[in-house]
Design a protein around this motif. Structure first.
Motif, PDB file in Angstrom:
ATOM      1  N   LEU A  89       0.869  -1.171   0.000  1.00 32.01           N
ATOM      2  CA  LEU A  89       0.000   0.000   0.000  1.00 32.01           C
ATOM      3  C   LEU A  89       0.907   1.222   0.000  1.00 32.01           C
ATOM      4  CD1 LEU A  89      -2.759   1.345   0.080  1.00 32.01           C
ATOM      5  CD2 LEU A  89      -2.707   1.165   2.576  1.00 32.01           C
ATOM      6  N   VAL A  90       0.876   1.961  -1.116  1.00 31.50           N
ATOM      7  CA  VAL A  90       1.731   3.135  -1.289  1.00 31.50           C
ATOM      8  C   VAL A  90       0.879   4.374  -1.046  1.00 31.50           C
ATOM      9  CG1 VAL A  90       3.236   4.378  -2.884  1.00 31.50           C
ATOM     10  CG2 VAL A  90       3.113   1.872  -2.979  1.00 31.50           C
ATOM     11  N   ASP A  91       1.348   5.246  -0.133  1.00 35.07           N
ATOM     12  CA  ASP A  91       0.562   6.437   0.186  1.00 35.07           C
ATOM     13  C   ASP A  91       0.814   7.563  -0.818  1.00 35.07           C
ATOM     14  OD1 ASP A  91       2.891   7.826   0.929  1.00 35.07           O
ATOM     15  OD2 ASP A  91       2.386   7.896   3.056  1.00 35.07           O
ATOM     16  N   GLU A  92       0.154   8.709  -0.585  1.00 32.81           N
ATOM     17  CA  GLU A  92       0.216   9.832  -1.523  1.00 32.81           C
ATOM     18  C   GLU A  92       1.574  10.526  -1.545  1.00 32.81           C
ATOM     19  OE1 GLU A  92      -1.449  11.356   2.372  1.00 32.81           O
ATOM     20  OE2 GLU A  92      -1.665   9.551   1.155  1.00 32.81           O
ATOM     21  N   THR A  93       2.495  10.128  -0.644  1.00 37.11           N
ATOM     22  CA  THR A  93       3.846  10.702  -0.666  1.00 37.11           C
ATOM     23  C   THR A  93       4.852   9.726  -1.262  1.00 37.11           C
ATOM     24  OG1 THR A  93       4.451   9.911   1.537  1.00 37.11           O
ATOM     25  CG2 THR A  93       3.341  12.061   1.404  1.00 37.11           C
ATOM     26  N   GLY A  94       4.410   8.498  -1.565  1.00 36.07           N
ATOM     27  CA  GLY A  94       5.305   7.499  -2.139  1.00 36.07           C
ATOM     28  C   GLY A  94       5.894   6.547  -1.109  1.00 36.07           C
ATOM     29  N   LYS A  95       5.406   6.618   0.122  1.00 30.48           N
ATOM     30  CA  LYS A  95       5.894   5.759   1.195  1.00 30.48           C
ATOM     31  C   LYS A  95       5.021   4.510   1.305  1.00 30.48           C
ATOM     32  CE  LYS A  95       6.537   5.797   6.176  1.00 30.48           C
ATOM     33  NZ  LYS A  95       6.167   6.475   7.414  1.00 30.48           N
ATOM     34  N   VAL A  96       5.654   3.374   1.658  1.00 31.41           N
ATOM     35  CA  VAL A  96       4.925   2.125   1.838  1.00 31.41           C
ATOM     36  C   VAL A  96       4.299   2.122   3.234  1.00 31.41           C
ATOM     37  CG1 VAL A  96       5.119  -0.388   1.970  1.00 31.41           C
ATOM     38  CG2 VAL A  96       6.435   0.881   0.258  1.00 31.41           C
ATOM     39  N   LEU A  97       2.970   1.998   3.285  1.00 30.79           N
ATOM     40  CA  LEU A  97       2.249   1.964   4.560  1.00 30.79           C
ATOM     41  C   LEU A  97       2.019   0.546   5.061  1.00 30.79           C
ATOM     42  CD1 LEU A  97      -0.561   4.638   4.031  1.00 30.79           C
ATOM     43  CD2 LEU A  97       1.626   4.896   5.200  1.00 30.79           C
TER      44      LEU A  97
END
Length: 146
Positions: A89-97
């Protein structure tokens, strides 16, 4: 001597009838041109950070980097190879959640864990929908070969 009779002067021809003239019309005020305003861009259908699925207007996340997983020593000694499939799950900043194991190696030798740990380090250009940065699931496949 008598003067010679002069021919009778012919009557001049009657002037042609006048062409009908249009009746005067009261002057109408000129219509004002209606300004043409450019159409407003459509409002985005999502807000930043919303979770979306693939579809029209969606650009999926793009993997920029991630740490190469370490081959687990036990798997190396036992010569175990395999491919691990994960959903990130990739968030809107490009980080993996979040990381989910979709398909792993059957033997419990640390390969699945090494793949999951490496996936958590991944950096992405985030997904967008209609130009708005959003969250999205991304499928990552990591092969383990000796």
């Amino acid at each position: 001597p008598e003067p010679e009779p002069q021919p009778a002067a012919a009557e001049p021809p009657a002037p042609p009838p006048a062409a009908p003239q249009p009746e005067p019309v009261a002057a109408q005020p000129a219509a004002k041109p209606v300004p043409v305003t450019p159409a407003a861009p459509p409002k985005p259908t999502v807000r930043e950070g919303d979770l979306v699925q693939a579809g029209p207007g969606v650009r999926p996340p793009v993997l920029v980097s991630f740490a190469t997983p370490q081959y687990p020593p036990m798997a190396r000694r036992m010569k175990i190879e395999g491919t691990v499939e994960l959903s990130l799950l990739v968030d809107e900043t490009g980080k993996v959640l979040d990381v989910r194991l979709d398909k792993g190696v059957q033997q419990n030798v640390g390969i699945n864990e090494a793949a999951t740990q490496a996936a958590r380090t991944a950096k992405f250009n985030p997904a967008t929908k209609d130009g708005v940065r959003v969250k999205m699931w991304y499928r990552l496949t990591i092969p383990f070969r000796l």
